[in-house]
Write a protein that holds these residues in place. Sequence first.
Motif, PDB file in Angstrom:
ATOM      1  N   ASP A 181      10.472  11.880   3.313  1.00  0.00           N
ATOM      2  CA  ASP A 181      11.838  11.878   2.794  1.00  0.00           C
ATOM      3  C   ASP A 181      12.687  13.012   3.360  1.00  0.00           C
ATOM      4  O   ASP A 181      13.915  12.918   3.345  1.00  0.00           O
ATOM      5  N   VAL A 182      12.047  14.045   3.872  1.00  0.00           N
ATOM      6  CA  VAL A 182      12.792  15.154   4.464  1.00  0.00           C
ATOM      7  C   VAL A 182      13.658  14.648   5.614  1.00  0.00           C
ATOM      8  O   VAL A 182      14.807  15.050   5.783  1.00  0.00           O
ATOM      9  N   SER A 183      13.096  13.702   6.378  1.00  0.00           N
ATOM     10  CA  SER A 183      13.808  13.221   7.558  1.00  0.00           C
ATOM     11  C   SER A 183      14.846  12.145   7.228  1.00  0.00           C
ATOM     12  O   SER A 183      15.538  11.640   8.104  1.00  0.00           O
ATOM     13  N   ARG A 184      14.946  11.762   5.951  1.00  0.00           N
ATOM     14  CA  ARG A 184      15.890  10.691   5.598  1.00  0.00           C
ATOM     15  C   ARG A 184      17.128  11.287   4.920  1.00  0.00           C
ATOM     16  O   ARG A 184      17.033  12.296   4.233  1.00  0.00           O
ATOM     17  N   SER A 185      18.260  10.595   5.106  1.00  0.00           N
ATOM     18  CA  SER A 185      19.460  11.053   4.421  1.00  0.00           C
ATOM     19  C   SER A 185      19.352  10.675   2.938  1.00  0.00           C
ATOM     20  O   SER A 185      18.504   9.879   2.547  1.00  0.00           O
ATOM     21  N   THR A 186      20.265  11.235   2.138  1.00  0.00           N
ATOM     22  CA  THR A 186      20.191  10.994   0.694  1.00  0.00           C
ATOM     23  C   THR A 186      20.276   9.503   0.371  1.00  0.00           C
ATOM     24  O   THR A 186      19.595   9.017  -0.529  1.00  0.00           O
ATOM     25  N   GLU A 187      21.105   8.754   1.114  1.00  0.00           N
ATOM     26  CA  GLU A 187      21.254   7.320   0.808  1.00  0.00           C
ATOM     27  C   GLU A 187      19.991   6.545   1.164  1.00  0.00           C
ATOM     28  O   GLU A 187      19.675   5.554   0.529  1.00  0.00           O
ATOM     29  N   ASP A 188      19.299   6.986   2.203  1.00  0.00           N
ATOM     30  CA  ASP A 188      18.114   6.256   2.640  1.00  0.00           C
ATOM     31  C   ASP A 188      16.819   6.768   2.012  1.00  0.00           C
ATOM     32  O   ASP A 188      15.743   6.274   2.328  1.00  0.00           O
ATOM     33  N   ALA A 189      16.934   7.794   1.170  1.00  0.00           N
ATOM     34  CA  ALA A 189      15.725   8.396   0.607  1.00  0.00           C
ATOM     35  C   ALA A 189      14.907   7.352  -0.136  1.00  0.00           C
ATOM     36  O   ALA A 189      15.456   6.450  -0.782  1.00  0.00           O
ATOM     37  N   PHE A 190      13.600   7.426  -0.011  1.00  0.00           N
ATOM     38  CA  PHE A 190      12.735   6.495  -0.729  1.00  0.00           C
ATOM     39  C   PHE A 190      12.535   6.930  -2.175  1.00  0.00           C
ATOM     40  O   PHE A 190      12.286   6.117  -3.036  1.00  0.00           O
ATOM     41  N   LEU A 191      12.603   8.242  -2.400  1.00  0.00           N
ATOM     42  CA  LEU A 191      12.440   8.743  -3.761  1.00  0.00           C
ATOM     43  C   LEU A 191      13.807   8.839  -4.436  1.00  0.00           C
ATOM     44  O   LEU A 191      14.772   9.288  -3.825  1.00  0.00           O
ATOM     45  N   SER A 192      13.871   8.426  -5.692  1.00  0.00           N
ATOM     46  CA  SER A 192      15.103   8.622  -6.445  1.00  0.00           C
ATOM     47  C   SER A 192      15.163  10.117  -6.799  1.00  0.00           C
ATOM     48  O   SER A 192      14.133  10.787  -6.797  1.00  0.00           O
ATOM     49  N   PRO A 193      16.352  10.651  -7.121  1.00  0.00           N
ATOM     50  CA  PRO A 193      16.434  12.090  -7.428  1.00  0.00           C
ATOM     51  C   PRO A 193      15.414  12.566  -8.476  1.00  0.00           C
ATOM     52  O   PRO A 193      14.742  13.571  -8.245  1.00  0.00           O
ATOM     53  N   PRO A 236       0.805  -1.217   0.000  1.00  0.00           N
ATOM     54  CA  PRO A 236       0.000   0.000   0.000  1.00  0.00           C
ATOM     55  C   PRO A 236       0.843   1.274   0.000  1.00  0.00           C
ATOM     56  O   PRO A 236       0.413   2.293  -0.518  1.00  0.00           O
ATOM     57  N   GLU A 237       2.057   1.214   0.598  1.00  0.00           N
ATOM     58  CA  GLU A 237       2.866   2.435   0.642  1.00  0.00           C
ATOM     59  C   GLU A 237       3.988   2.382  -0.378  1.00  0.00           C
ATOM     60  O   GLU A 237       4.313   1.329  -0.907  1.00  0.00           O
ATOM     61  N   LEU A 238       4.600   3.540  -0.609  1.00  0.00           N
ATOM     62  CA  LEU A 238       5.734   3.617  -1.516  1.00  0.00           C
ATOM     63  C   LEU A 238       6.944   2.969  -0.845  1.00  0.00           C
ATOM     64  O   LEU A 238       7.227   3.229   0.310  1.00  0.00           O
ATOM     65  N   LEU A 239       7.656   2.096  -1.575  1.00  0.00           N
ATOM     66  CA  LEU A 239       8.845   1.460  -1.011  1.00  0.00           C
ATOM     67  C   LEU A 239      10.089   2.226  -1.471  1.00  0.00           C
ATOM     68  O   LEU A 239      10.007   3.088  -2.329  1.00  0.00           O
ATOM     69  N   GLN A 240      11.224   1.833  -0.900  1.00  0.00           N
ATOM     70  CA  GLN A 240      12.454   2.530  -1.271  1.00  0.00           C
ATOM     71  C   GLN A 240      12.771   2.319  -2.753  1.00  0.00           C
ATOM     72  O   GLN A 240      12.609   1.225  -3.274  1.00  0.00           O
ATOM     73  N   HIS A 241      13.244   3.384  -3.380  1.00  0.00           N
ATOM     74  CA  HIS A 241      13.531   3.272  -4.818  1.00  0.00           C
ATOM     75  C   HIS A 241      14.676   2.305  -5.058  1.00  0.00           C
ATOM     76  O   HIS A 241      15.500   2.060  -4.179  1.00  0.00           O
ATOM     77  N   GLN A 242      14.735   1.723  -6.248  1.00  0.00           N
ATOM     78  CA  GLN A 242      15.777   0.745  -6.598  1.00  0.00           C
ATOM     79  C   GLN A 242      16.436   1.193  -7.887  1.00  0.00           C
ATOM     80  O   GLN A 242      16.566   0.423  -8.839  1.00  0.00           O
ATOM     81  N   SER A 243      16.862   2.445  -7.921  1.00  0.00           N
ATOM     82  CA  SER A 243      17.428   2.996  -9.159  1.00  0.00           C
ATOM     83  C   SER A 243      18.603   2.182  -9.668  1.00  0.00           C
ATOM     84  O   SER A 243      18.783   2.040 -10.879  1.00  0.00           O
ATOM     85  N   ASP A 244      19.411   1.639  -8.740  1.00  0.00           N
ATOM     86  CA  ASP A 244      20.584   0.875  -9.181  1.00  0.00           C
ATOM     87  C   ASP A 244      20.170  -0.308 -10.034  1.00  0.00           C
ATOM     88  O   ASP A 244      20.731  -0.549 -11.103  1.00  0.00           O
TER      89      ASP A 244
END
Lengths: 179, 215
Positions: B105-117, B35-43
């Motif tokens: 995502d504001v509270s997450r660091s860049t590495e842990d961000a759920f949204l890709s750039p 139901p929620e957005l998961l962490q992005h997997q851009s790699d």
Amino acid sequence: MDPAEVEFLAENQMVSIVPNFNFERIYLISGDVGPFRAGLPVQVPIWMATNLRQRQKCRIIAPDWMNTEKLEQVKEEESQSRFFTKMPSEHYMVEGHLLLGAASEDIPHADEIRTILKDIWDMRMSKLRSSVDAFIKIGGTHAKLDHLTAMEINSIRPLLPHALDELYKLQKIVRIISI
Amino acid sequence: MENADDVALSDEEPITAQKVLQTLQEVWLNEKFSPELLQHQSDLVDCILDQMQQMEENLQKLKKNDFRVVIHRMELDRIRYIVTDYLRIRLNKIETYVIHVLEQDVSRSTEDAFLSPPELKFAKEFLAHMEDHFRLIALRHMPSNVQDFDKAKMVVIPNISSHVFLRAKQSITGVVIEGDVENREEEVDLEENSQHIMQYKPIADYLKTGAVQLI
């Protein structure tokens, strides 16, 4: 999920074919297939098998379980058991549909197999409906769904999770009121 | 000529690519059913897109009537479907929960961000356009005391109490399921490879560590 997407997943399953051509190994992103030697069986994904079959480039070999004897046995076990029995393939219905649809001449007793598969499916769907009914009636919140195949799970997806979500909402309201 | 192509095609490192594709398929299904957005997997996505690009280039070198072309094209189409559907599902969720995902995502660091750039850029623009639109169409015509665009009142939060189907990829003990009709908590153990239906909330963390797969 759209049933076509369940079919899409099932098409990744491997099946044996007997090609009528020679070709070296093909390096697919999802893994190597071949080499192809005319007359020698080789394993390929179903999506490839059905395509080659349509182009008259191979004969499909029915999977081990796809014969009347084995399926009658599966059907018998399913009818004897109160629970869902383990199916010979995670995608038995889709595989049956795809392979019999593309190559019914290659598979002995195709029509009988089709009928038995449909019988097994019907039996399991009616079991599924009555267990969902019982599950909702006892107000369950968690259920184990072992041996249900992807297509069967998908068939209750529009209804069961949604019904449980609504029941959960109602329960929450009841709890708030009773406090 | 033929031989040169073969060398190029076999350079794909089939085992690794195969593994990546398999993981992407699991990631796709998880995203589809959660139901929620998961962490992005851009790699993963970038890796597969590279593979596809390379394959396209190799196919250009083959003759049009080469037996392999049809097969490779079919496979590329199948992979492309997974990638596009995956990204589309994410965009859908981002649009629906835009305020919520941006806040998280504001509270997450860049590495842990759920949204890709690129997704982050999209989300910000989407929200800005939505605000502009509301202002232009309605808000500026309202009495001055109700002209504010109050994000807090517009937040849509994913329903993590919703029920999902899952398969345990390893055995997990002591999943606590919230009270039933009589408000009793229930603890269940998930055996390896068993399938279940239950609320998303208790297994959300297991999904993130890869111990369960949504089906």
